[in-house]
Design a protein around this motif. Structure first.
Motif, PDB file in Angstrom:
ATOM      1  N   SER A   1       0.838  -1.207   0.000  1.00 53.65           N
ATOM      2  CA  SER A   1       0.000   0.000   0.000  1.00 53.65           C
ATOM      3  C   SER A   1       0.865   1.246   0.000  1.00 53.65           C
ATOM      4  O   SER A   1       0.511   2.263  -0.608  1.00 53.65           O
TER       5      SER A   1
ATOM      6  N   LEU B   1      -6.230   4.190  -4.047  1.00 48.13           N
ATOM      7  CA  LEU B   1      -7.558   4.278  -3.437  1.00 48.13           C
ATOM      8  C   LEU B   1      -8.470   3.129  -3.846  1.00 48.13           C
ATOM      9  O   LEU B   1      -9.040   2.467  -3.002  1.00 48.13           O
ATOM     10  N   ASP B   2      -8.612   2.903  -5.141  1.00 52.54           N
ATOM     11  CA  ASP B   2      -9.537   1.830  -5.533  1.00 52.54           C
ATOM     12  C   ASP B   2      -9.189   1.199  -6.874  1.00 52.54           C
ATOM     13  O   ASP B   2     -10.062   0.769  -7.613  1.00 52.54           O
TER      14      ASP B   2
ATOM     15  N   ASN C   1     -10.299  12.319   2.525  1.00 51.91           N
ATOM     16  CA  ASN C   1     -10.926  12.500   1.204  1.00 51.91           C
ATOM     17  C   ASN C   1     -10.162  13.476   0.305  1.00 51.91           C
ATOM     18  O   ASN C   1     -10.760  14.264  -0.435  1.00 51.91           O
TER      19      ASN C   1
ATOM     20  N   LYS D   1      -7.211   8.394   2.321  1.00 52.74           N
ATOM     21  CA  LYS D   1      -8.212   7.430   2.829  1.00 52.74           C
ATOM     22  C   LYS D   1      -9.131   8.047   3.867  1.00 52.74           C
ATOM     23  O   LYS D   1     -10.311   7.725   3.915  1.00 52.74           O
TER      24      LYS D   1
END
Ligand code: SF4
Length: 312
Positions: free
Chosen positions: A64, A76-77, A276, A273
């Motif tokens: 990460s 993030l995603d 935002n 995370k």
């Protein structure tokens, strides 16, 4: 009588074995580095969870951290859900076989050891790999046994037999707690040999070389240093299929630069995370396997350019 090694094993001994000279690291450095990291985290401390329970604390792994410092959208995603495959489960199975082989009183043939490792991992309901292994049909399982046995055999041929006097630690967890335990940086060392300050941390790799492997190992060296106060003497990636060793001495400069990298990545990871923050996109090789690469314009542009350059 001293051990007779083959040339590949001797190369490992020459690169990683005992050394009279090691970098001079001031005893106060661990406290200094820890204080610097804590100081860097102060501006984001208000974003961290109040209660330092296991479930609530902010966790960051070596992967990460690397992702947060590469493309923030990917961090993030972009990774999608993790899935076990034949390719990525080989490392876990071979590591298990190596771990057990070090402590076996009577050596077992590689195939038997791999069979046993697969059975143990399949029956361990606490491990997600078990769900994958129990679904394999007879053919796929046999294929996996063959591939893992070949890798394990190669390890025994090319890596010197590990003696108990080398104080081997296999799959040992390490962690760094920060911000009153509200942050945890964690990981698992594949193999460590020797005791501090002569310890060597080794990552056993089933895939290809990547510059990120150095970053991962430096992070483990830093975490170990902050826990023990003595830095490992060396870190190394050992590539199981090619028997190549990439090693690095751990010096004050390496520890300081690793701490700065951790500081930067960690602060940004918390901002993204928990705060935002708007992610900064940095298209690169990871766009190829990013879960967002169908609707991310930066990624699509990068991939189109790459395909054009490739001539296909
Ligand atoms: S497609 Fe590429 S640029 Fe876009 S979020 Fe994923 S990794 Fe980042």
């Amino acid at each position: 009588m001293s051990e007779v090694y083959n040339p590949a094993q001797q190369k490992v001994i020459d690169m990683l074995g005992k050394a009279e000279v090691r970098p001079d690291i001031p005893p106060s450095l661990a406290d200094e580095i820890r204080a610097e990291i804590e100081q860097a985290l102060l501006p984001v401390a208000h974003l961290l969870p109040d209660i330092a329970t296991y479930e609530n604390r902010f966790y960051l792994s070596k992967q990460s951290l690397t992702n947060a410092l590469s493309c923030e959208g990917f961090f993030l995603d972009g990774q999608g859900p993790f899935e076990w495959t034949n390719a990525n489960c080989k490392g876990t199975i071979v590591h298990k076989a190596i771990e057990v082989s070090i402590n076996l009183r009577h050596p077992m043939p590689p195939t038997d050891l791999i069979e046993e490792s697969i059975s143990r991992l399949s029956n361990d309901a606490g491990k997600s790999i078990s769900e994958f292994l129990i679904t394999l049909d007879e053919f796929a399982r046999a294929e996996l046994v063959g591939e893992c046995s070949a890798l394990f055999t190669r390890f025994t041929e090319c890596f010197p037999p590990i003696k108990s006097s080398w104080i081997p630690q296999v799959e040992s967890s390490l962690a760094l707690n920060l911000s009153n335990n509200r942050i945890r940086i964690g990981g698992k060392v594949d193999l460590a040999l020797g005791k501090p300050p002569d310890k060597v941390i080794i990552d056993l790799k089933t895939g290809r070389w990547s510059p990120a492997h150095y970053d991962d190992l430096r992070l483990y060296a830093l975490i170990d240093f902050l826990a023990i106060g003595n830095a490992p003497r060396k870190v190394a990636s050992y590539y199981l299929d090619t028997a190549e060793v990439h090693q690095e001495d751990i010096s004050e400069a390496v520890l300081r630069s690793t701490a700065r990298r951790l500081q930067d990545g960690l602060v940004r990871a918390v901002e993204l995370k928990l705060g935002n923050a708007e992610p900064v996109l940095r298209p690169a090789g990871h766009c190829n396997w990013c879960a967002k690469n169908n609707d991310c314009s930066a990624g699509l542009e990068y991939l189109a350019k790459k395909h054009e350059e490739d001539g296909w």
